[in-house]
Design a protein around this motif. Structure first.
Motif, PDB file in Angstrom:
ATOM      1  N   ALA A 268       0.832  -1.208   0.000  1.00  0.00           N
ATOM      2  CA  ALA A 268       0.000   0.000   0.000  1.00  0.00           C
ATOM      3  C   ALA A 268       0.863   1.253   0.000  1.00  0.00           C
ATOM      4  N   ALA A 269       1.976   1.198   0.731  1.00  0.00           N
ATOM      5  CA  ALA A 269       2.862   2.363   0.775  1.00  0.00           C
ATOM      6  C   ALA A 269       3.541   2.590  -0.561  1.00  0.00           C
ATOM      7  N   LEU A 270       3.866   1.507  -1.254  1.00  0.00           N
ATOM      8  CA  LEU A 270       4.594   1.649  -2.502  1.00  0.00           C
ATOM      9  C   LEU A 270       3.696   2.110  -3.649  1.00  0.00           C
ATOM     10  N   THR A 271       2.419   2.318  -3.366  1.00  0.00           N
ATOM     11  CA  THR A 271       1.526   2.886  -4.371  1.00  0.00           C
ATOM     12  C   THR A 271       1.380   4.392  -4.183  1.00  0.00           C
ATOM     13  N   GLN A 272       2.296   5.005  -3.441  1.00  0.00           N
ATOM     14  CA  GLN A 272       2.205   6.454  -3.209  1.00  0.00           C
ATOM     15  C   GLN A 272       2.353   7.229  -4.509  1.00  0.00           C
ATOM     16  N   LEU A 273       3.137   6.717  -5.436  1.00  0.00           N
ATOM     17  CA  LEU A 273       3.231   7.374  -6.728  1.00  0.00           C
ATOM     18  C   LEU A 273       1.888   7.281  -7.450  1.00  0.00           C
ATOM     19  N   PRO A 274       1.473   8.340  -8.132  1.00  0.00           N
ATOM     20  CA  PRO A 274       0.202   8.262  -8.872  1.00  0.00           C
ATOM     21  C   PRO A 274       0.295   7.243  -9.999  1.00  0.00           C
ATOM     22  N   GLN A 288      -3.411  11.806 -20.617  1.00  0.00           N
ATOM     23  CA  GLN A 288      -3.126  10.964 -19.458  1.00  0.00           C
ATOM     24  C   GLN A 288      -2.352   9.724 -19.890  1.00  0.00           C
ATOM     25  N   VAL A 289      -1.228   9.476 -19.210  1.00  0.00           N
ATOM     26  CA  VAL A 289      -0.413   8.293 -19.487  1.00  0.00           C
ATOM     27  C   VAL A 289      -0.069   7.628 -18.162  1.00  0.00           C
ATOM     28  N   ARG A 290       0.260   6.357 -18.219  1.00  0.00           N
ATOM     29  CA  ARG A 290       0.722   5.657 -17.023  1.00  0.00           C
ATOM     30  C   ARG A 290       2.104   6.176 -16.639  1.00  0.00           C
ATOM     31  N   VAL A 291       2.364   6.228 -15.360  1.00  0.00           N
ATOM     32  CA  VAL A 291       3.647   6.755 -14.889  1.00  0.00           C
ATOM     33  C   VAL A 291       4.807   5.969 -15.483  1.00  0.00           C
ATOM     34  N   GLY A 292       4.614   4.660 -15.678  1.00  0.00           N
ATOM     35  CA  GLY A 292       5.675   3.837 -16.246  1.00  0.00           C
ATOM     36  C   GLY A 292       6.009   4.184 -17.689  1.00  0.00           C
ATOM     37  N   GLU A 293       5.129   4.937 -18.364  1.00  0.00           N
ATOM     38  CA  GLU A 293       5.376   5.314 -19.750  1.00  0.00           C
ATOM     39  C   GLU A 293       6.148   6.629 -19.878  1.00  0.00           C
TER      40      GLU A 293
END
Length: 771
Positions: A268-274, A288-293
């Protein structure tokens, strides 16, 4: 108010002399298979690329399981190193994708009898669900059938001689046998599987004598049921057998639940990034794009209240960012054009445009996660007292049972089996296995009622040996709020006027000023109120005069705020932007508020002979000032997560056992590395996930009480172990001589367990009083 520069980005950790390298693409990257998302690339000593993968495991029940997995993996070609932390159920694997592949490694783990999944949220969650579902079913089968077996066995215990017909008694024994079969074949499966794995690896754990006792008892009871006049006699113990399995499975289920809660908190903590980011396209539109992109060079729009998706630099706009859980900075950090922002920090005030400079594993957020995982995979240096005593005890049990059977084969062959069974039952390590957990559970409950929740009960074992306590500052030794400590005013009435303007802002200094000054009479009315990020408040009074509350340079009309003493605010009328415009009307100084019991807690820990340090990512001047007020001589400021980890490692290398108390994401790696760790209850979720316990009460004196209780717990554990050994040393000769029938051995085992539990329950008394 000052601006803070972004700390140096954490490097990818090197392992065993391997240096971090950029991840390759194409075929080499494809060799990682399903481990691609939990792996980092390293450069080996021969110049070849190797992968460092982090996996979560399932099916581990004791420390011996770690060695089994490591041995199985090191036999695989291409595996350079494998390290398993049994407590956290995590595997750190260094391997060459050129010599092997991910499926082969996972098959090796499965062949050893364990489950594995990449250390990322979705696969790890699926693995935990499967493990939990199996544990619940085994627990249900054991308890449900145990109650049925007890009902069938009860008439034989209460009936007088001749009251029960032999046929009816035999029928009830057959019924008990049928009901016990699922318990042995399904519910008790983990004991037999673990014992078999330990024997294959030529190691001995608690499951070996447990499994042997279950097997022999079941075989002997089966023989007595179907051939009452044979070598096994006519006594059966299906009720004791099923009860023993149910109790052991209950303990393991509670341990499993605790581990899963910690893992869920971490994820849960590691989902702090949007999950999504607003990327600005070449034509100026947003998509809108995924953060990984995201890639280096992208421009993103981050709105107020959102987290920054990557490390970067502000291109347009101005705001303040909350970096307290990442860098230790105790106050919102102003962010204007050209300033750096950190992934995972939160935009507090206004939309800004950010130029992406680091993404993915290169960000500071991911670097902290890598440090944390590295610390979690390190083996503990201290073995539990119960394990040390149990290792010798278990070998003795097996040797005695075999020796007794051999001797009785010459004296009276008809009594061989039951003498061996009596020895195994009377020496069954139930009391020994309960000696430590029962005491820890009682102490854990007492601490929970006080407000200190333990996520790993090993804290009770490590606290007595602690020689040095390391405190974080912001949110740990101090409150989150500031306090007004000094006001230098040309006119005392200006203080109330400044407080009236401060009530128009949510800035921490404004709130502190508003709290310090009780409104008196009619407060001035302010018009045209404007809050300038990083500078302060501006407003017009009833006479039209413009007043400012904020950083001195800005209030004096000399431009924007400058670096310097951030613990002060200035209040005064706006003046022309010329040099030497004069002194401000009101100078305010603030400081962080020590927790109410901080001084008592520090003194109590020092009275116990413990060394104390204050280690914070905040500015060195503020850290030194807080340390002096708290009475802590050793203070280090501007400490990055790497520096904190190095500081604690140096203390450990010097022979200290370290207790770390912190609350931020930047404290997570050192919380995992320390010998004992406690996180504040209002701290970051990731910090609480890595700590051995977290302090919901927010009372530092509860840490002192916890150490005192841990010392008592250690004494009770030793008493329990001493009793368990004394009981066995007394009863084993009786069983070997044939004077202790199996039913008496079972009663003695139950009585010894009850005494151990009763002794442990004393730990829950007298700790509910709050300091």
């Amino acid at each position: 108010m000052s601006s803070a520069s972004c700390p140096t980005v954490l490097p990818v950790l090197s392992v065993d002399g391997c240096a971090p390298v950029a991840p390759p693409a194409g075929e080499a990257r494809a060799g990682l298979g399903c481990l691609v998302d939990c792996s980092q690339w390293q450069s080996g000593t021969d110049g070849q690329r190797v992968a460092l993968s982090q996996l979560v495991l399932s099916g581990l029940y004791c420390a011996a399981c770690a060695g089994i997995i490591e041995t199985a993996l090191k036999r695989q070609p291409g595996v350079l190193d494998a390290q398993v932390n049994a407590a956290s159920q995590r595997l750190s694997l260094q391997w060459s994708p050129a010599l092997t592949d991910a499926p082969a490694l996972l098959r090796a783990i499965a062949k050893a009898g364990y489950g594995a999944a990449p250390d990322v949220a979705a696969p790890a969650l699926a693995l935990r669900k499967v493990e939990h579902r199996k544990a619940v079913w085994r627990l249900f089968v054991a308890w449900f059938l145990m109650m049925q077996v007890m009902m069938l066995a009860a008439p034989a215990y209460f009936a007088e001689a001749g009251d029960m017909a032999p046929d009816l008694k035999l029928l009830m024994q057959w019924g008990s046998w049928v009901l016990t079969l699922p318990v042995m074949l399904f519910a008790a499966g983990p004991f037999f599987q673990s014992a078999w794995r330990q024997l294959r690896q030529r190691s001995l754990g608690m499951d070996v004598p447990v499994s042997l006792g279950l097997a022999v008892s079941f075989a002997a009871s089966t023989g007595a049921s179907f051939d009452p006049g044979g070598v096994f006699g006519h006594e059966v113990y299906f009720d004791s057998l099923t009860m023993f399995v149910a109790f052991l499975l209950t303990g393991r289920y509670l341990e499993l639940r605790a581990r899963h809660r910690v893992a869920a908190s971490l994820e849960a903590a590691l989902t702090q990034l949007p999950e999504l980011a607003e990327r600005i396209n070449a034509d100026g539109t947003l998509s809108q794009v995924r953060v990984g992109e995201l890639v280096v060079g992208d421009r993103v729009r981050v709105f107020a209240g959102q987290g920054f998706p990557a490390d970067g630099q502000v291109l347009e706009g101005g705001t303040e960012a909350d970096e307290a859980l990442l860098t230790g900075e105790s106050r919102p950090v102003p962010k204007r054009k050209g300033d750096s922002v950190v992934a995972g920090s939160v935009n507090l005030q206004a939309p800004v445009t950010v130029w992406v400079q680091r993404v993915g594993a290169d960000t500071r957020f991911e670097g902290i996660k890598a440090l944390m995982r590295s610390a979690m995979t390190r083996r503990p240096q201290q073995l539990r007292l119960a394990d040390r005593v149990g290792a010798f005890f278990l070998w003795g049990v097996l040797v005695l049972a075999a020796g007794g059977a051999l001797v009785w084969s010459f004296i009276d062959p008809s009594r061989v089996v039951w003498v061996a069974v009596s020895v195994l039952i009377v020496t069954c390590p139930c009391a020994l296995a309960l000696a430590t957990p029962s005491a820890w559970l009682a102490a854990t409950g007492a601490l929970a009622r006080r407000g200190l929740l333990l996520q790993r009960m090993e804290l009770l074992d490590s606290l007595p040996g602690v020689t040095h306590v390391v405190f974080d500052k912001t949110g740990t030794l101090t409150e989150d709020e500031l306090e007004l400590c000094d006001a230098d005013a040309l006119d005392p009435a200006l203080l109330l006027q400044a407080a009236a303007l401060a009530r128009q802002s949510r800035h921490p200094m404004s709130r502190a000023l508003a709290r310090a000054c009780t409104p008196g009479g009619d407060e001035p009315l302010w018009h045209d109120i404007v809050e300038v990020a990083g500078c302060g408040l501006q407003a017009r009074d009833a006479q039209g005069q413009v007043w400012r509350l904020g950083a001195q340079a800005w209030v004096m009309g000399e431009g924007s705020a400058v670096d310097g003493e951030v613990a002060q605010l200035v209040f005064g009328p706006q003046r022309p932007p010329v040099a030497g415009a004069g002194a401000p009307a009101l100078m305010l100084r603030f400081r962080e508020t020590l927790r109410a019991d901080a001084l008592r807690a520090v003194q109590a820990l020092q009275d116990q002979g413990l060394g104390l340090s204050l280690l914070s990512g905040d500015a060195s001047a503020r850290v030194a000032e807080v340390a002096a007020r708290a009475g802590i001589a050793n203070a280090v400021g501007a400490a990055t997560p790497e520096l904190k980890l190095a500081h604690v490692s140096a203390l450990q290398a010097a022979g200290h056992r370290v207790l770390m108390v912190g609350d931020g994401i930047n404290d997570a790696p050192v919380l995992a590395q320390a010998d004992a760790s406690i996180a504040m209850g209002q701290g970051a979720v990731v910090a609480k996930a890595q700590a051995d316990g977290f302090l919901l009460s927010e009372r530092l004196m509860d840490i002192v009480a916890a150490r005192a209780l841990a010392l008592r717990t250690r004494r009770v554990v030793r008493q329990n172990l001493a009793w368990a050994l004394a009981y066995n040393l007394s009863c084993i000769p009786l069983a070997l001589m044939g004077w202790l029938p199996p039913w008496a051995a079972g009663l003695g085992m139950a009585a010894s367990s009850l005494l151990v539990v009763s002794n442990s329950l004393r730990l829950g008394r007298g700790l509910d009083k709050k300091e």
